[in-house]
Write an enzyme that holds these catalytic residues in place. Sequence first.
Site, PDB file in Angstrom:
ATOM      1  N   HIS A  72      29.580  34.132  68.221  1.00 52.40           N
ATOM      2  CA  HIS A  72      30.864  34.757  68.552  1.00 52.40           C
ATOM      3  C   HIS A  72      31.839  33.714  69.083  1.00 52.40           C
ATOM      4  O   HIS A  72      31.460  32.585  69.432  1.00 52.40           O
ATOM      5  CB  HIS A  72      30.679  35.883  69.577  1.00 52.40           C
ATOM      6  CG  HIS A  72      30.313  35.415  70.958  1.00 52.40           C
ATOM      7  ND1 HIS A  72      30.765  36.030  72.108  1.00 52.40           N
ATOM      8  CD2 HIS A  72      29.538  34.373  71.393  1.00 52.40           C
ATOM      9  CE1 HIS A  72      30.271  35.405  73.176  1.00 52.40           C
ATOM     10  NE2 HIS A  72      29.528  34.407  72.768  1.00 52.40           N
ATOM     11  N   HIS A 112      35.372  43.382  72.065  1.00 53.02           N
ATOM     12  CA  HIS A 112      34.739  42.112  71.713  1.00 53.02           C
ATOM     13  C   HIS A 112      33.721  42.374  70.616  1.00 53.02           C
ATOM     14  O   HIS A 112      33.140  43.461  70.533  1.00 53.02           O
ATOM     15  CB  HIS A 112      34.056  41.468  72.920  1.00 53.02           C
ATOM     16  CG  HIS A 112      33.651  40.044  72.662  1.00 53.02           C
ATOM     17  ND1 HIS A 112      34.563  39.020  72.538  1.00 53.02           N
ATOM     18  CD2 HIS A 112      32.421  39.481  72.465  1.00 53.02           C
ATOM     19  CE1 HIS A 112      33.927  37.883  72.308  1.00 53.02           C
ATOM     20  NE2 HIS A 112      32.631  38.134  72.241  1.00 53.02           N
ATOM     21  N   CYS A 163      37.642  36.518  68.529  1.00 54.64           N
ATOM     22  CA  CYS A 163      36.340  37.104  68.193  1.00 54.64           C
ATOM     23  C   CYS A 163      36.354  37.850  66.855  1.00 54.64           C
ATOM     24  O   CYS A 163      35.494  37.630  65.999  1.00 54.64           O
ATOM     25  CB  CYS A 163      35.842  37.999  69.332  1.00 54.64           C
ATOM     26  SG  CYS A 163      36.831  39.479  69.641  1.00 54.64           S
TER      27      CYS A 163
END
Length: 346
Positions: free
Chosen positions: A320, A308, A260
Site C-alpha cells: 500500500h 484507505h 493509496c
Amino acid sequence: MAILTAPGLATGLAHAAPVAPAAPAAPAAPLPEPGAKSLEQVRKEIEELYRQAGTATDAYNLAEAETKAQSDKIVEIANLIVAGKEKIATLKNRAGAAARAQYRSGGLPPGARLALSDDPNEFLDGAGRLRQGEKATSGLISELDRTQQDLVDYAQEANERWATLEANRVKQEGARKQIEEKIKAAEGLESKLEAEEKAKLIQLEHEAQYKAQTAWLSTGAMKDVKGSATDAGKRAVQFATAQIGKPYRWGATGPGSFDCSGLTSQAWLAAGRGIPRTSQEQLRLLPKVALKDMRPGDLIIYFDDATHVGMYVGDGAMVHAPRPGRDVTMAGAGSMPIKAVVRPDA
C-alpha cells in the site's frame, strides 16, 4: 524493519508469522517534562491528522473523477447540439424545397386541377403523388419539431451538468484545503522532533503495526485463506509491488508517486481491468468477498469510513501507499482495522 517475510506469489497463501521489531539502538530518551506529550501521544496525534487528510483525499479524488465525468458529458452534449442544429438546417432546406416545388405546380387545389384536367387518370395519379407529398411534408415538420425539442432538452441538461460541475469543483477545492491543512499540522508536529525522536517515531509506528498484525493473526484470520491469484491478479500484484519505494502523494496515480487508491486502481488498470478511482467507490462498486476466500490481487479496504486501501499479495501481507512522508511499502494485512475485502476480477 520487516513486519512480514516477502510473499511467494507462485505458491499458496500460507501466511508468515510477523517478525518482532528490532530493539532500539539508541539509549532511552530522557523523562518528559511534566505536562509534556509522550512520543507515543505525538505518534497517535500525527497518525490521526494523516487519517483525516486521507479522508479528505478520498473526497478530493471522488470530486475530481466526477468533475471529469461531467466535463466529458458537457462536451458530448455540445456535440449533440451542433449536430441538432445542422439537422434543423437540413430539414428547413428540405421543407423550403417542397414549398418551392408546390409553388411551381401552381398551388391549385385538387378539385380545381380535376376540373381543368382533360385526363382523369392523370389527375388521380397526380393526386396520389400530392397525398404522398403532404404525408412527407407532415413527417418533415414532425421531425423538425422533435429535433428542436431535443435542442431544448440538450440545453437544459447542459445547464444542469454545469451546475453539478461547479458544485464538484467547490467540493474539490474544499477537500484540497483540508488536506493541506491536516498535512501541514502533521508535518509541523514532526518538525519539532529531534532526529533521534524521529527515528524513534518510525520505530513506534512499526511496533504499532506489528502489534496489530500479531493480534489479527492470533484470531486465526488466516487459517482458511488458501486462494490462488488469477493471471490478472498476478499482473496487478506485480505492478503494485514494483512501485515499492515510490513516495506517497495525495491525488497521485503514478508513475512517480501514488496515493493509496491511486496505487490500487493503476495496478488493476495495468492488469487490464479499470476499477473505481477511490477506496470508497472501490468498496461500493466492486464485489465483496469473505476474508477466508481472499486471494492475491484482492483489495483490502480499511477503517470504518473506507478511506484507505491496500492490495493483498499473499502470506498475510499487503502492499500500500501509507501516507504523506512515507513510501509505497509492504505491511501486514491486519496492521490496520479491516472493513472489507473486494475483488476487481470477480
